[in-house]
Write an enzyme that holds these catalytic residues in place. Structure first.
Site, mmCIF file in Angstrom:
data_model
loop_
_atom_site.group_PDB
_atom_site.id
_atom_site.type_symbol
_atom_site.label_atom_id
_atom_site.label_comp_id
_atom_site.label_asym_id
_atom_site.label_seq_id
_atom_site.Cartn_x
_atom_site.Cartn_y
_atom_site.Cartn_z
ATOM 1 N N ARG A 39 -7.845 8.051 -6.872
ATOM 2 C CA ARG A 39 -8.432 8.207 -8.056
ATOM 3 C C ARG A 39 -9.355 9.723 -8.083
ATOM 4 O O ARG A 39 -9.225 10.391 -8.953
ATOM 5 C CB ARG A 39 -9.386 7.119 -8.455
ATOM 6 C CG ARG A 39 -10.343 7.314 -9.389
ATOM 7 C CD ARG A 39 -11.258 6.233 -9.833
ATOM 8 N NE ARG A 39 -11.089 4.783 -9.318
ATOM 9 C CZ ARG A 39 -10.434 3.971 -9.829
ATOM 10 N NH1 ARG A 39 -10.280 4.107 -11.320
ATOM 11 N NH2 ARG A 39 -10.075 2.670 -9.424
ATOM 12 N N CYS B 236 0.250 -5.807 -29.774
ATOM 13 C CA CYS B 236 0.040 -7.101 -30.622
ATOM 14 C C CYS B 236 -1.087 -8.408 -29.778
ATOM 15 O O CYS B 236 -0.497 -9.135 -29.576
ATOM 16 C CB CYS B 236 1.440 -7.823 -30.754
ATOM 17 S SG CYS B 236 1.094 -9.363 -31.793
HETATM 18 N N1 LLP Z 1 -5.468 2.950 -0.093
HETATM 19 C C1 LLP Z 1 -5.349 1.716 -0.348
HETATM 20 C C2 LLP Z 1 -4.644 0.856 0.863
HETATM 21 C C3 LLP Z 1 -5.549 1.301 -1.581
HETATM 22 O O1 LLP Z 1 -5.020 -0.115 -2.025
HETATM 23 C C4 LLP Z 1 -5.883 1.955 -2.698
HETATM 24 C C5 LLP Z 1 -6.175 1.538 -4.124
HETATM 25 C C6 LLP Z 1 -6.045 3.450 -2.265
HETATM 26 C C7 LLP Z 1 -6.096 3.909 -0.970
HETATM 27 C C8 LLP Z 1 -6.516 4.287 -3.307
HETATM 28 O O2 LLP Z 1 -7.842 4.033 -3.905
HETATM 29 P P1 LLP Z 1 -8.611 5.125 -4.771
HETATM 30 O O3 LLP Z 1 -9.127 6.084 -3.824
HETATM 31 O O4 LLP Z 1 -7.582 5.456 -5.760
HETATM 32 O O5 LLP Z 1 -9.765 4.324 -5.083
HETATM 33 N N2 LLP Z 1 -5.558 -0.067 -10.719
HETATM 34 C C9 LLP Z 1 -7.149 0.202 -10.410
HETATM 35 C C10 LLP Z 1 -7.153 0.904 -9.073
HETATM 36 C C11 LLP Z 1 -6.506 -0.137 -7.840
HETATM 37 C C12 LLP Z 1 -6.372 0.622 -6.689
HETATM 38 C C13 LLP Z 1 -5.578 -0.160 -5.619
HETATM 39 N N3 LLP Z 1 -5.937 0.402 -4.525
HETATM 40 C C14 LLP Z 1 -7.759 1.041 -11.451
HETATM 41 O O6 LLP Z 1 -7.273 1.507 -12.389
HETATM 42 O O7 LLP Z 1 -8.956 1.227 -11.469
#
Ligand code: LLP
Length: 420
Positions: free
Chosen positions: A277, A343
Site C-alpha cells: 500500500r 444492485c
Molecule cells: N506481506 C503480507 C504477507 C501480506 O499479507 C500483505 C498484505 C503485505 C505484505 C502488504 O501489506 P501492505 O504494505 O500493503 O499493508 N485489501 C486490504 C489489504 C489487505 C492486505 C493483505 N496483506 C485493503 O484494501 O486495505
C-alpha cells in the site's frame, strides 16, 4: 502530481479528459513520478532493509516492472502473482512465496522458479520437502509466525491476531523448525511475519521485531544460520490528507529494534520488509463518470464505478478522498453521497462529501486508489473490468485495456442440451 489546471484535474502534465477519451470510464490512472517518489522515500528511510514489493497491492505489469528495475524483491501469494512477478523481471531468488493454502502445483512452480517459501503449516512443509526432492532442488524456507499482536487497524486486515488463519503460533514454531531440519531438500533460512495492513503506529512493529528475535535466538541454538528476518508489510498511509506514507515515522524505531535484536544473536540476517500500500496507494486516481444526481434522503451522485471497481469502501468502510475532476476550482456547495451502479445498498464510494454542484456528465476522482483497487475488482452485475493507464510526464500509456462484454462470456460454455 495531481493538480488542477483551469479547473481540470491533471495527472502529471496530462488532462484526465484526454485519457478518458481513449479509455472510457471508469479508469485507474497512475502517476509514474509518484511511484518513483515513493520508491526513493522508502529507500532513503529504509536503507538498512531489503524491500520486497507486495504484488497483491497492485499487479499491473508496468508498475511491477518499475519495482523490479529498482532492485525490489517480490512477495507473491499465488502462482498467478509468481508468474506476473517473473514476467516483470523479478529474480526467482528474490521472490518470497507466501500463502496459507498453496497447492502442490503452486509449490512445484515456485520450486522451479527458484523462489524462497514462507511456510504456513506442517502439511505445507512436508509437501515442499517432497516436491523439492522430486525436482532435485534445495529450497530455502521461513516459517510464518503468528505473533499474537493486535495492531490498531480494521479487523479484516489484521493478520497477526491469535485468531487469524496465518502462520504458526510462537510456541509451536521451534518444533516446526526442528522438523524442517530433519527433512530433506528444505533449508530453514529465515523467519517470516506480517501483522496487518494500514497500521499507522510504529509500536506494534517494534513489538513484532522483538518477538521475531525471541524466536531467532532459539533457532540459533538449533544451529540454524539465519539469512533473513522478514517483518512483512503494513505501513499505513494518510487517506484523509495526501495519501502519503510517512516512512520516517516507522524507520528509526524499526532500525533501533532491529539493531538491538542483532546484538542478541550470532548470525547477521538481513531485515526484509514487504510494503505494498505505502508504495502504490497514492500514485493512482480512479476516474468515474456521473450518470445521475438525485435528491432523496441524501443527495445521491451515482457514478459508473462501484464496489465492482473499488471494493475497499464497501469491504472495510474505507475512506477515499473525492473531487469533481472537471470542476477542481469551483466552490464547495453541496453535500453528496457518492454511490456506484451495483444492485446493493452497500455500494457506496463516499458518504456525505462536500463538493461543488455535481451534474450528470461530470467526473468524480477517487484518490489513493492504487493499492487494492483494480486487483480487487470484479465483473459483478455483468460489468466488465475497467482500463488502467500509466502517465509519464506529458505522455500516457494504456497499460490494461478495459474489458468488453465479450470478456464476460469468454470462458463460459452452455451445455449443448440446453439448446435442444
Ligand atoms: N506481506 C503480507 C504477507 C501480506 O499479507 C500483505 C498484505 C503485505 C505484505 C502488504 O501489506 P501492505 O504494505 O500493503 O499493508 N485489501 C486490504 C489489504 C489487505 C492486505 C493483505 N496483506 C485493503 O484494501 O486495505
Amino acid at each position: 502530481m495531481f493538480s488542477s489546471k483551469n479547473g481540470i484535474l491533471h495527472v502529471e502534465e496530462v488532462d484526465f479528459k484526454e485519457i478518458v477519451r481513449k479509455t472510457g470510464t471508469p479508469v485507474y490512472i497512475t502517476s509514474k513520478r509518484l511511484v518513483e517518489e515513493n520508491i526513493n522515500e522508502l529507500k532513503r528511510n529504509f536503507d538498512f532493509a531489503f524491500p520486497l514489493y507486495a504484488v497483491k497491492a497492485n499487479n499491473n505489469l508496468a508498475l511491477m516492472k518499475i519495482f523490479a528495475r529498482n532492485g525490489f524483491g517480490a512477495d507473491v501469494f499465488s502462482v498467478g502473482e509468481l508468474y506476473l512477478a517473473l514476467l516483470s523481471g523479478f529474480r526467482g531468488e528474490e521472490i518470497l512465496f507466501n500463502g496459507n493454502s498453496k497447492s502442490d502445483d503452486e509449490i512445484r512452480a515456485g520450486i522451479k522458479a527458484g523462489v524462497k517459501f514462507s511456510v504456513d503449516s506442517m502439511d505445507e512443509l512436508h509437501a515442499i520437502s517432497r516436491i523439492a526432492a522430486e525436482e532435485g532442488e534445495e529450497v530455502k524456507i521461513a516459517f510464518r509466525v503468528n505473533p499474537d499482536i493486535n495492531p490498531e487497524t480494521h479487523p479484516k486486515i489484521a493478520t497477526g491476531l491469535r485468531t487469524s488463519k496465518f502462520g504458526l503460533p510462537a510456541d509451536k514454531i521451534i518444533d516446526a523448525y526442528k522438523t524442517a531440519l530433519e527433512l530433506p531438500n528444505v533449508i530453514p533460512a529465515g523467519i517470516h511475519c506480517h501483522i496487518g495492513s494500514q497500521i499507522l503506529d510504529v509500536s506494534p512493529f517494534v513489538e513484532e521485531i522483538e518477538r521475531i528475535f525471541d524466536i531467532a535466538i532459539q533457532l540459533e541454538e538449533l544451529g540454524i544460520e539465519l539469512e533473513f528476518l522478514d517483518m512483512g508489510g503494513g505501513f499505513g498511509i494518510d487517506y484523509h490528507a495526501d495519501g502519503k506514507c510517512r516512512f520516517e515515522t516507522f524507520s528509526d524505531p524499526i532500525r533501533e529494534a532491529f539493531e538491538k535484536g542483532l546484538e542478541r544473536i550470532e548470525s547477521e540476517p538481513e531485515l526484509w520488509i514487504e510494503p505494498g500500500r505505502s508504495l502504490v496507494a497514492n500514485t493512482t486516481v480512479l476516474i468515474a463518470r456521473v450518470n445521475s444526481v438525485k435528491k432523496s434522503h441524501y443527495n445521491f451522485v451515482a457514478i459508473d464505478a462501484g464496489f465492482n471497481t473499488l471494493l475497499r469502501t464497501a469491504m472495510y468502510d474505507a475512506y477515499h478522498r473525492v473531487a469533481v475532476a472537471n470542476k477542481m476550482d469551483e466552490e464547495v456547495e453541496e453535500t453528496y453521497t457518492i454511490v456506484g451502479p451495483i444492485c446493493e445498498s452497500g455500494d457506496v464510494i463516499g458518504r456525505e462529501r462536500k463538493l461543488p454542484r455535481v451534474e450528470k456528465g461530470d467526473y468524480i476522482a477517487v484518490f489513493d486508489a492504487g493499492a487494492y483497487g483494480f486487483v480487487m475488482s470484479s465483473q459483478y452485475n455483468g460489468r466488465p473490468r475497467c482500463a488502467e493507464v500509466l502517465v509519464d510526464g506529458s505522455r500516457f500509456y494504456i497499460t490494461r485495456e478495459a474489458e468488453s462484454i465479450a470478456d464476460l462470456i469468454a470462458k463460459q460454455k452452455i451445455p449443448e442440451e440446453l439448446f435442444r
